[in-house]
Design a protein around this motif. Sequence first.
Motif, PDB file in Angstrom:
ATOM      1  N   LEU A   5       0.829  -1.215   0.000  1.00 44.73           N
ATOM      2  CA  LEU A   5       0.000   0.000   0.000  1.00 44.73           C
ATOM      3  C   LEU A   5       0.861   1.262   0.000  1.00 44.73           C
ATOM      4  O   LEU A   5       0.364   2.352  -0.268  1.00 44.73           O
ATOM      5  CB  LEU A   5      -0.938   0.017   1.223  1.00 44.73           C
ATOM      6  N   THR A   6       2.143   1.135   0.321  1.00 47.11           N
ATOM      7  CA  THR A   6       3.009   2.322   0.372  1.00 47.11           C
ATOM      8  C   THR A   6       3.810   2.525  -0.918  1.00 47.11           C
ATOM      9  O   THR A   6       4.534   3.512  -1.048  1.00 47.11           O
ATOM     10  CB  THR A   6       4.011   2.241   1.554  1.00 47.11           C
ATOM     11  N   VAL A   7       3.666   1.603  -1.873  1.00 41.49           N
ATOM     12  CA  VAL A   7       4.507   1.656  -3.077  1.00 41.49           C
ATOM     13  C   VAL A   7       4.303   2.939  -3.885  1.00 41.49           C
ATOM     14  O   VAL A   7       5.237   3.471  -4.474  1.00 41.49           O
ATOM     15  CB  VAL A   7       4.254   0.388  -3.939  1.00 41.49           C
ATOM     16  N   GLY A   8       3.084   3.469  -3.908  1.00 40.37           N
ATOM     17  CA  GLY A   8       2.812   4.660  -4.702  1.00 40.37           C
ATOM     18  C   GLY A   8       3.147   5.974  -4.020  1.00 40.37           C
ATOM     19  O   GLY A   8       2.969   7.046  -4.590  1.00 40.37           O
ATOM     20  N   LEU A   9       3.643   5.906  -2.786  1.00 37.69           N
ATOM     21  CA  LEU A   9       3.970   7.156  -2.070  1.00 37.69           C
ATOM     22  C   LEU A   9       5.088   7.898  -2.789  1.00 37.69           C
ATOM     23  O   LEU A   9       6.128   7.315  -3.079  1.00 37.69           O
ATOM     24  CB  LEU A   9       4.485   6.843  -0.666  1.00 37.69           C
ATOM     25  N   PRO A  10       4.904   9.190  -3.055  1.00 35.37           N
ATOM     26  CA  PRO A  10       5.981   9.939  -3.722  1.00 35.37           C
ATOM     27  C   PRO A  10       7.254   9.980  -2.875  1.00 35.37           C
ATOM     28  O   PRO A  10       7.209   9.775  -1.662  1.00 35.37           O
ATOM     29  CB  PRO A  10       5.399  11.345  -3.874  1.00 35.37           C
ATOM     30  N   LYS A  11       8.367  10.266  -3.568  1.00 38.18           N
ATOM     31  CA  LYS A  11       9.678  10.288  -2.894  1.00 38.18           C
ATOM     32  C   LYS A  11       9.695  11.219  -1.687  1.00 38.18           C
ATOM     33  O   LYS A  11      10.209  10.873  -0.630  1.00 38.18           O
ATOM     34  CB  LYS A  11      10.764  10.762  -3.874  1.00 38.18           C
ATOM     35  N   ASN A  12       9.154  12.440  -1.875  1.00 43.36           N
ATOM     36  CA  ASN A  12       9.270  13.404  -0.769  1.00 43.36           C
ATOM     37  C   ASN A  12       8.485  12.945   0.463  1.00 43.36           C
ATOM     38  O   ASN A  12       8.992  12.989   1.579  1.00 43.36           O
ATOM     39  CB  ASN A  12       8.850  14.818  -1.227  1.00 43.36           C
ATOM     40  N   ILE A  13       7.279  12.435   0.252  1.00 46.31           N
ATOM     41  CA  ILE A  13       6.493  11.971   1.408  1.00 46.31           C
ATOM     42  C   ILE A  13       7.171  10.756   2.047  1.00 46.31           C
ATOM     43  O   ILE A  13       7.208  10.630   3.283  1.00 46.31           O
ATOM     44  CB  ILE A  13       5.050  11.587   0.988  1.00 46.31           C
ATOM     45  N   THR A  14       7.699   9.881   1.226  1.00 45.47           N
ATOM     46  CA  THR A  14       8.412   8.708   1.753  1.00 45.47           C
ATOM     47  C   THR A  14       9.539   9.159   2.678  1.00 45.47           C
ATOM     48  O   THR A  14       9.731   8.617   3.774  1.00 45.47           O
ATOM     49  CB  THR A  14       8.994   7.872   0.594  1.00 45.47           C
ATOM     50  N   ALA A  15      10.272  10.164   2.232  1.00 44.29           N
ATOM     51  CA  ALA A  15      11.399  10.669   3.029  1.00 44.29           C
ATOM     52  C   ALA A  15      10.891  11.326   4.315  1.00 44.29           C
ATOM     53  O   ALA A  15      11.417  11.076   5.401  1.00 44.29           O
ATOM     54  CB  ALA A  15      12.202  11.676   2.205  1.00 44.29           C
ATOM     55  N   TRP A  16       9.853  12.143   4.197  1.00 40.58           N
ATOM     56  CA  TRP A  16       9.379  12.909   5.363  1.00 40.58           C
ATOM     57  C   TRP A  16       8.836  11.976   6.440  1.00 40.58           C
ATOM     58  O   TRP A  16       9.154  12.125   7.623  1.00 40.58           O
ATOM     59  CB  TRP A  16       8.289  13.905   4.942  1.00 40.58           C
ATOM     60  N   VAL A  17       7.967  11.039   6.024  1.00 39.27           N
ATOM     61  CA  VAL A  17       7.382  10.153   7.042  1.00 39.27           C
ATOM     62  C   VAL A  17       8.436   9.196   7.592  1.00 39.27           C
ATOM     63  O   VAL A  17       8.412   8.836   8.768  1.00 39.27           O
ATOM     64  CB  VAL A  17       6.137   9.395   6.521  1.00 39.27           C
ATOM     65  N   GLY A  18       9.392   8.812   6.746  1.00 39.69           N
ATOM     66  CA  GLY A  18      10.474   7.942   7.221  1.00 39.69           C
ATOM     67  C   GLY A  18      11.319   8.641   8.274  1.00 39.69           C
ATOM     68  O   GLY A  18      11.748   8.031   9.274  1.00 39.69           O
ATOM     69  N   MET A  19      11.552   9.937   8.072  1.00 40.65           N
ATOM     70  CA  MET A  19      12.304  10.710   9.069  1.00 40.65           C
ATOM     71  C   MET A  19      11.487  10.901  10.347  1.00 40.65           C
ATOM     72  O   MET A  19      12.044  11.011  11.441  1.00 40.65           O
ATOM     73  CB  MET A  19      12.722  12.067   8.491  1.00 40.65           C
ATOM     74  N   ASP A  20      10.166  10.913  10.228  1.00 35.64           N
ATOM     75  CA  ASP A  20       9.316  10.965  11.427  1.00 35.64           C
ATOM     76  C   ASP A  20       9.533   9.685  12.251  1.00 35.64           C
ATOM     77  O   ASP A  20       9.698   9.747  13.478  1.00 35.64           O
ATOM     78  CB  ASP A  20       7.840  11.118  11.016  1.00 35.64           C
ATOM     79  N   ALA A  21       9.556   8.548  11.546  1.00 34.65           N
ATOM     80  CA  ALA A  21       9.802   7.272  12.242  1.00 34.65           C
ATOM     81  C   ALA A  21      11.147   7.315  12.972  1.00 34.65           C
ATOM     82  O   ALA A  21      11.274   6.871  14.125  1.00 34.65           O
ATOM     83  CB  ALA A  21       9.777   6.115  11.240  1.00 34.65           C
ATOM     84  N   LEU A  22      12.164   7.876  12.288  1.00 35.56           N
ATOM     85  CA  LEU A  22      13.481   7.999  12.923  1.00 35.56           C
ATOM     86  C   LEU A  22      13.407   8.895  14.156  1.00 35.56           C
ATOM     87  O   LEU A  22      13.980   8.582  15.208  1.00 35.56           O
ATOM     88  CB  LEU A  22      14.496   8.560  11.914  1.00 35.56           C
ATOM     89  N   SER A  23      12.687  10.008  14.031  1.00 32.47           N
ATOM     90  CA  SER A  23      12.611  10.932  15.174  1.00 32.47           C
ATOM     91  C   SER A  23      11.890  10.279  16.359  1.00 32.47           C
ATOM     92  O   SER A  23      12.249  10.525  17.509  1.00 32.47           O
ATOM     93  CB  SER A  23      11.915  12.238  14.764  1.00 32.47           C
ATOM     94  N   HIS A  24      10.898   9.438  16.077  1.00 31.53           N
ATOM     95  CA  HIS A  24      10.206   8.749  17.178  1.00 31.53           C
ATOM     96  C   HIS A  24      11.175   7.847  17.932  1.00 31.53           C
ATOM     97  O   HIS A  24      11.256   7.876  19.164  1.00 31.53           O
ATOM     98  CB  HIS A  24       9.030   7.919  16.645  1.00 31.53           C
ATOM     99  N   SER A  25      11.909   7.012  17.189  1.00 32.32           N
ATOM    100  CA  SER A  25      12.842   6.092  17.847  1.00 32.32           C
ATOM    101  C   SER A  25      13.945   6.864  18.564  1.00 32.32           C
ATOM    102  O   SER A  25      14.355   6.515  19.673  1.00 32.32           O
ATOM    103  CB  SER A  25      13.454   5.130  16.825  1.00 32.32           C
ATOM    104  N   MET A  26      14.438   7.919  17.917  1.00 30.84           N
ATOM    105  CA  MET A  26      15.564   8.655  18.496  1.00 30.84           C
ATOM    106  C   MET A  26      15.155   9.418  19.762  1.00 30.84           C
ATOM    107  O   MET A  26      15.856   9.378  20.783  1.00 30.84           O
ATOM    108  CB  MET A  26      16.130   9.627  17.450  1.00 30.84           C
TER     109      MET A  26
END
Length: 393
Positions: free
Chosen positions: A192-213
């Motif tokens: 379901l995430t395959v169609g996510l544009p590059k920028n959103i993929t990067a932004w939400v991925g960095m959110d995941a990093l910020s949560h763990s960090m």
Amino acid sequence: MTTKNHLENLVGNWNYPTAIRFGCGRISELADTCHELGISKPLLITDQGIAALPMVAEAVNICKNAGMACGVFSDIQANPIGKNVNDGVTAYKEGRHDGVIAFGGGSALDVAKAVALMVGQDRPLWDFEDKEDWSERVNVDGMAPVVAVPTTSGTGSEVGRASVITDESDHTKKIIFHANMLPAKVICDPKLTVGLPKNITAWVGMDALSHSMEAYFSPFYHPMAEGIALKGMQLVKDFLPDAVSDGTDLVARSQMMIASTMGATAFQKGLGAMHSLSHPCGAVLNTQHGLTNAVVMPYVLERNREAIENKAVELARFLNLPNPSLDSLLKWVLELREQVAIPHTLAEIGVADSHIEELSKMAAVDPTVGGNPIPLGVDDMAALYAKAISGNI
Ligand SMILES: [Zn+2]
């Protein structure tokens, strides 16, 4: 280092913290999952962008083919407001639904969870803010069951017990909380995430990093969350660049979906100033949440230096960074941000010096500020905003 070898079959059934059906194509099990919760007439809640995509029509069809009438509510904005929740409650009642499918990114999941809470309450939404013993006000029996289906990899709201909703009367982000807001069932389908544009993929991925960090560095005692946070950060390091550069890489998409779920699991331990600075920007200036966290990340790490230097060594070692230290961690964060096209300053996403006074007052009382490794007041927040606007770490 986690390599792609021996990771061919990324499928599992996990019950921590929630029953999660994980794997590509498992959206096909949506109707079964609803049945398990006794739902026969679900309301699928998503945002307008996603509602227009074929995946929503497919999800509705899966339900219809199983004999379930599935409604769709999608009147939700990117930083959702109280009205979005109230409108969803009206749609739920008018359609006589008996459960919620929370389908989408963080905004849709947060609204859906809040709607499921509010369909059984007599009080207004803001009476359930995460304060003192306010969650005791909740009529638990009235809450609707929720199946959560994330379509981005970042917020991890599918395993969270809270929703972040903006109170439109004073433009503040409020946390609505009850332990039973944890969705009963989750379907994590990386396809379901395959169609996510590059920028959103990067932004939400960095959110995941910020949560763990932020969870990892927050001062509370929760070794289980720390272990999850460490692994979550390693997965972001190893797979976010691939997920951004090739959105069809299902191994990278799968690993980022896990990293997102892990980040939100870990942040039960606490969040910190990255989120305290980011929430006011989102509430006042409508900046994207994950992007804002990503921009402020190195500034906050540097500000917290005295409190996190030792733990940063352990983290840098786990991430296999050369010369493990806070400096090597900072260097990696800066390189990763550049690699996935995150701007270096808040100025580049529309935050100006003229906003500092208003934003810093809000940041200093944000619910996440208590999890920062060092206490930060209004002046500290103002100084952090000034640095993040000018780019001077
Ligand atoms: Zn976040």
